[in-house]
Design a protein around this motif. Structure first.
Motif, PDB file in Angstrom:
ATOM      1  N   GLU A  31     -24.321   8.742  23.515  1.00 42.44           N
ATOM      2  CA  GLU A  31     -24.816   8.247  22.945  1.00 42.44           C
ATOM      3  C   GLU A  31     -26.348   8.954  24.236  1.00 42.44           C
ATOM      4  O   GLU A  31     -27.457   8.668  24.302  1.00 42.44           O
ATOM      5  CB  GLU A  31     -25.260   6.785  23.655  1.00 42.44           C
ATOM      6  N   GLU A  32     -25.905   9.057  25.914  1.00 44.53           N
ATOM      7  CA  GLU A  32     -26.927   9.431  27.314  1.00 44.53           C
ATOM      8  C   GLU A  32     -27.198  10.756  26.661  1.00 44.53           C
ATOM      9  O   GLU A  32     -28.565  11.039  27.015  1.00 44.53           O
ATOM     10  CB  GLU A  32     -25.734   9.157  28.170  1.00 44.53           C
ATOM     11  N   VAL A  33     -26.580  11.514  25.597  1.00 40.45           N
ATOM     12  CA  VAL A  33     -26.011  13.169  25.660  1.00 40.45           C
ATOM     13  C   VAL A  33     -27.188  12.919  24.710  1.00 40.45           C
ATOM     14  O   VAL A  33     -28.452  13.483  24.886  1.00 40.45           O
ATOM     15  CB  VAL A  33     -25.277  14.191  24.949  1.00 40.45           C
ATOM     16  N   ARG A  34     -27.150  12.952  23.325  1.00 45.15           N
ATOM     17  CA  ARG A  34     -28.607  12.479  22.721  1.00 45.15           C
ATOM     18  C   ARG A  34     -29.657  11.677  22.837  1.00 45.15           C
ATOM     19  O   ARG A  34     -30.636  12.616  23.102  1.00 45.15           O
ATOM     20  CB  ARG A  34     -27.701  11.129  20.978  1.00 45.15           C
ATOM     21  N   MET A  35     -30.142  11.013  23.924  1.00 37.02           N
ATOM     22  CA  MET A  35     -31.459  10.315  24.537  1.00 37.02           C
ATOM     23  C   MET A  35     -31.331  11.646  25.093  1.00 37.02           C
ATOM     24  O   MET A  35     -33.113  12.169  25.546  1.00 37.02           O
ATOM     25  CB  MET A  35     -30.997   9.328  25.065  1.00 37.02           C
TER      26      MET A  35
END
Lengths: 542, 212
Positions: free
Chosen positions: A342-346
């Motif tokens: 999720e952090e990578v996507r953001m």
């Protein structure tokens, strides 16, 4: 002949300076004052004062110095402007300066009772007239030649021409001095004895002088334009007044009229000298001033560029720093166990956003330079080239560069922005001038040509400089590539950008035998700038 | 109040007017387990009360209202000792020199390398941790100092000045035995295990012989 068009717009020397209203008034006022002087003196012209040959010699000495300096200044003018009219004037003044010496030496009672050089009774009188014919005759030649175009030839050496002129003048002075002294018997009698003129003779000769001066004045009046012309007219006017005084009102030497005449002839030698000296000082001051202005302008231009570069770099660094942060954050979140998807996507989404901001910076930057109302007009490339040459007229002259132009008369207009096209040509000319600084002065040739080829126009700018390394001919058009020590390397990049915007191409080739040729090919009547622009700048992404 | 846990949660305060960069930095710090608090301006930062944990400041040198350098000076004046990592988009050397002279931890030019930023922040937090520890110790010492009687204080500073018991006794006009007794209670009250430690404490407190 396009060469002849490059003139008069930028006066660089006195012989190019147009007369202002103020100067014309000044000349008129002086002329009237001189006339008033004549009217006052005339009734007393024959009142004897007494013989002061020393006064005569003093006056001659002043005339000699004045005319000699005037001649030197005029020769210097000639070497700059190469006008044959100015050369004639310089020769005239040199002649006067020298013949005055002969006149002084032969003047009775000045050095010896009869005068030196084996002078007879008539010698000094004849030399007086030779002396007084020189200014009107040389001004006549000047007036005749002053507007002749093509009289200015840059190829011929000015030193050689001046040397020839001096030799001719020396020969004339020598010959006429001999004629008036040794060959006195061949000349008609003017003086019956030391002080009394032979009846009628003086009148004939002064009338002749008057007529020459009047003719010269009339011609100059018709062709007057420069400040020099006005002062030369004043010289002729003064000469005419002097001849009137001497010829009509004065019958004896050492009278009021005699001395007043000497005064007038002293004045004739002062006018042009004064003008020249004043001109030298003024032009020098103006030059110094414009130098300062120029340097200031260059400085502020550099400052503007620097400020612009700094703000662009700031605008770009900001999103770049964000991209770096997000990118490395994404990498680190991937390394977590388990990866924090999720952090990578953001982080990646923010990264894309920041990339778009960089793009926007450049987009808005381009918007700064592409004005929406950019003129798209018909431009005559010959006219643009001539205008560019006109700007460089002085610089080319100072760098002793010979300009050859072959601008075809059957040129069709191109569609585009005149100012930008001129920027291209001035950039190329400036490069050529800089490049030729390292070659010998007599090998500096700048060639500008236009020609029509099918549906395109070819413009070439060729110099005779050292040329460019063949390996670099492709990279010279890239930004920040320069062969100059203090160059920014933007000139040719700008040239290529402008030419391409006009749907054209620019090449660099080696010239024969040395130097380089820039060839620009532009299409005739391109549909328009905006179309060409759209082709080049397709919107990125999306 | 005397929180001395070895690894309490540190916070990085980021002040930059660029929203995108703030978010990027927050993600970067988060990815290495650092908590970040973001501020768009110095004013915004001033409005919040700082939590009492090890922290550092990541500060843009050119901010809209009050510049980074000015803010650094303000903090120093207010006796707030928080390590500062400066960022600049211009890379101007004079400014970086001024910032470093005024005690900045690091001066980074945007775009910085991620590792450079993380190293600088870690170093800054480490320094702050040390500062805080020292501050806590000083507080404790001050509290201990409060428990000393005037005579004990006097004897402590004379001991710290390097005087022997006999000399101290002569100096203040008491017997050597009395000095010994006071000295013993000073060591106990201050929690010093040796004379050397006591001297260090006195130094840290800045107690001067003359001031007593």
């Amino acid at each position: 002949m396009p060469g002849s068009e490059i003139s008069a717009n930028y006066p660089i020397s006195l012989s190019d300076l147009p007369a202002t209203l103020q100067q014309r008034w000044l000349v008129l006022v002086v002329a009237i004052l001189l006339l008033v002087g004549l009217v006052i003196v005339a009734p007393f012209a024959n009142v004897p004062i007494g013989p002061f040959p020393a006064a005569v010699i003093a006056q001659q000495a002043i005339v000699f110095v004045n005319d000699f300096i005037t001649a030197i200044l005029l020769f210097a003018q000639y070497s700059i402007v190469r006008s044959r009219g100015v050369m004639a004037l310089a020769g005239g003044y040199l002649f006067t300066a020298l013949i005055v010496i002969a006149h002084g030496l032969t003047f009775p009672n000045a050095f010896t009772p009869n005068g030196l050089l084996g002078a007879g009774l008539q010698s000094t009188a004849w030399l007086y007239f030779f002396w007084h014919w020189a200014p009107p005759l040389s001004i006549l030649v000047y007036a005749w030649l002053k507007d002749v175009t093509g009289a200015r030839s840059m190829n011929q050496s000015s030193a050689a021409a001046i040397a020839w002129c001096v030799v001719v003048v020396l020969g004339l002075v020598g010959g006429l001095t001999w004629l008036a002294t040794g060959g006195e018997r061949f000349l008609p009698i003017i003086f019956a004895d030391r002080t009394e003129a032979a009846p009628g003779r003086l009148e004939i000769l002064t009338t002749l002088t008057f007529v020459i001066a009047a003719t010269s004045l009339a011609l100059l009046l018709l062709r007057r334009s420069l400040v020099l012309d006005y002062w030369l007219m004043l010289v002729l006017w003064t000469l005419m007044l002097e001849q009137t005084l001497v010829g009509i009102f004065t019958d004896t030497r050492y009278s009021v009229g005699f001395y007043a005449g000497r005064g007038f002839s002293l004045l004739t030698s002062v006018f042009v000298l004064g003008l020249l000296l004043q001109g030298v000082v003024r032009l020098h001051a103006r030059l110094a001033r414009s130098n300062v202005v120029l340097r200031r302008a260059q400085n502020s231009k550099l400052m503007n560029l620097e400020a612009m570069a700094a703000s662009i770099s700031h605008e770009v660094r900001q999103p770049l720093a964000a991209i770096v942060s997000n990118g490395s954050a994404a990498l680190r979140f991937l390394d977590h166990t388990p990866p924090n998807v999720e952090e990578v996507r953001m982080a990646l989404m923010r990264l894309l956003n920041d990339s778009r901001r960089v793009e926007q910076v450049f987009e808005s930057l381009r918007g700064l330079f592409v004005k929406p109302d950019q003129e798209n007009e018909r431009a005559d490339l010959n006219e643009v080239a001539r205008e560019a040459l006109r700007i460089f007229r002085d610089q080319l002259r100072n760098h002793r560069i010979v300009t050859r132009t072959h601008l075809t008369s059957e040129l069709l207009p191109v569609m585009g922005n005149k100012g930008q096209l001129q920027e291209v040509i001035t950039n190329l000319i400036q490069n050529a001038i800089d490049a030729m600084d390292v070659v010998k002065e007599d090998r500096r040739v700048l060639q500008l040509k236009t020609s029509l080829d099918m549906d395109s126009i070819l413009l070439t700018v060729e110099d005779s400089g050292p040329g460019i390394d063949p390996n670099k001919t492709n990279s010279v058009f890239d930004a920040f590539v320069t062969t100059k020590r203090d160059g920014m390397g933007l000139g040719l990049a700008i040239c290529r950008m402008i030419v391409e915007r006009h749907g054209g191409k620019i090449f660099l080739e080696p010239a024969d035998p040395n130097g380089c040729v820039f060839r620009i090919i532009l299409p005739i009547g391109t549909p328009g700038l905006r179309k060409a622009e759209q082709d080049i700048y397709q919107p990125l992404g999306e | 109040m005397m929180n001395t846990r070895p690894q309490e949660q540190a916070i990085v305060f980021v002040i930059d007017d660029d929203e995108g960069l703030r978010q990027g930095l927050a993600a970067l710090f988060r990815s290495v387990g650092l908590q970040a608090k973001l501020f768009g301006s110095v004013a915004e930062f001033r409005e919040t009360s700082l939590p009492d944990v090890p922290s550092c400041l990541v500060l843009d040198i050119r901010l809209p209202e009050i510049g980074g350098l000015e803010f650094q000076a303000d903090l120093a004046k207010a006796d707030i000792h928080i390590p500062i990592v400066f960022m600049t988009g211009y890379g101007d050397i004079p400014m970086s020199v001024r910032a470093m002279k005024a005690g900045a931890m690091e001066f980074l030019t945007k775009p910085f390398r991620d590792q450079d930023m993380l190293d600088a922040v870690q170093l800054a937090i480490e320094q702050n941790r040390k500062q805080r520890k020292e501050a806590v110790l000083t507080l404790k010492l001050k509290a201990n100092l409060e428990t000393l009687s005037p005579r004990e204080r006097q004897i402590m500073s004379l001991v710290a000045a390097g005087l022997m018991n006999k000399q101290i006794a002569a100096e203040i006009g008491v017997s050597e035995v009395t000095v010994k007794v006071h000295r013993g209670s000073v060591m106990r009250k201050m929690g010093a295990k040796s004379i050397a430690e006591l001297v260090r404490m006195v130094d840290a407190l800045g107690v001067r012989l003359k001031s007593i």
